[in-house]
Design a protein around this motif. Structure first.
Motif: not given
Length: 181
Positions: A153-157, A170-181
């Motif tokens: 997965f990628q893009g702004q999350l 909510f587990y999203i590690g080891n993807n290609k997401f970017n953005g700030t939390f």
């Protein structure tokens, strides 16, 4: 109820099971079952289908939209591939869906946004690719656990994201997401 889990049963899933039309629970998990995924569309009363931890293969997963009572679907830890079937998104009673540890690719079907009763969604360890999963996740108002880790997965999350109040993990590690939390 047929519960034959963890018995080291090998071979294909018997086709005769498909004629047990009043069957409510089928648990064949933790065996050595192999071959193509059979059709379950005749099992109209099925509440639970667990075929996890086997060696099932194929991309033609036919659960059947007729299975309107299915609440628990566990197909994790097999060798299923291709697209995740869109028809799963029309099984509205689903509360648990585990398709993790397979070889599914492409994206999460948009029909999954209809699964308003879904509490646990596990799609980790596949080859899923998608840049915008938020429209789907935002509609899953009963979601408690969501595991999308180890995909592509990628893009702004997080920008402008609102998560369901019910979400605890909510587990999203080891993807290609970017953005700030």
């Amino acid at each position: 109820v047929i519960e034959l889990s963890n018995l080291n049963i090998n071979g294909n899933i018997p086709k005769g099971l498909m004629y047990c039309t009043k069957l409510e629970t089928l648990d064949l998990s933790g065996n050595l079952l192999q071959g193509l995924f059979p059709s379950f569309k005749r099992l109209h009363f099925l509440h639970t289908l667990k075929l996890s931890n086997n060696q099932l293969i194929g991309s033609n997963i036919n659960i059947g939209t007729e299975n309107t009572k299915l609440e628990h679907l566990a197909l994790n830890n097999n060798q299923l591939d291709g697209k995740i079937p869109e028809e799963i998104g029309s099984i509205l009673p689903l509360t648990i869906l585990d398709l993790s540890h397979n070889k599914f690719n492409n994206s999460i079907p948009s029909q999954f946004s209809q699964l308003s009763n879904l509490e646990i969604l596990r799609l980790s360890h596949n080859e899923l690719k998608q840049s915008n999963i938020l429209p789907i996740l935002n509609n899953l108002t009963s979601l408690v656990i969501c595991d999308l880790s180890y995909n592509q997965f990628q893009g702004q999350l997080f920008e402008g994201t609102t998560f369901p109040n019910s979400l605890l993990a909510f587990y999203i590690g080891n993807n290609k997401f970017n953005g700030t939390f």
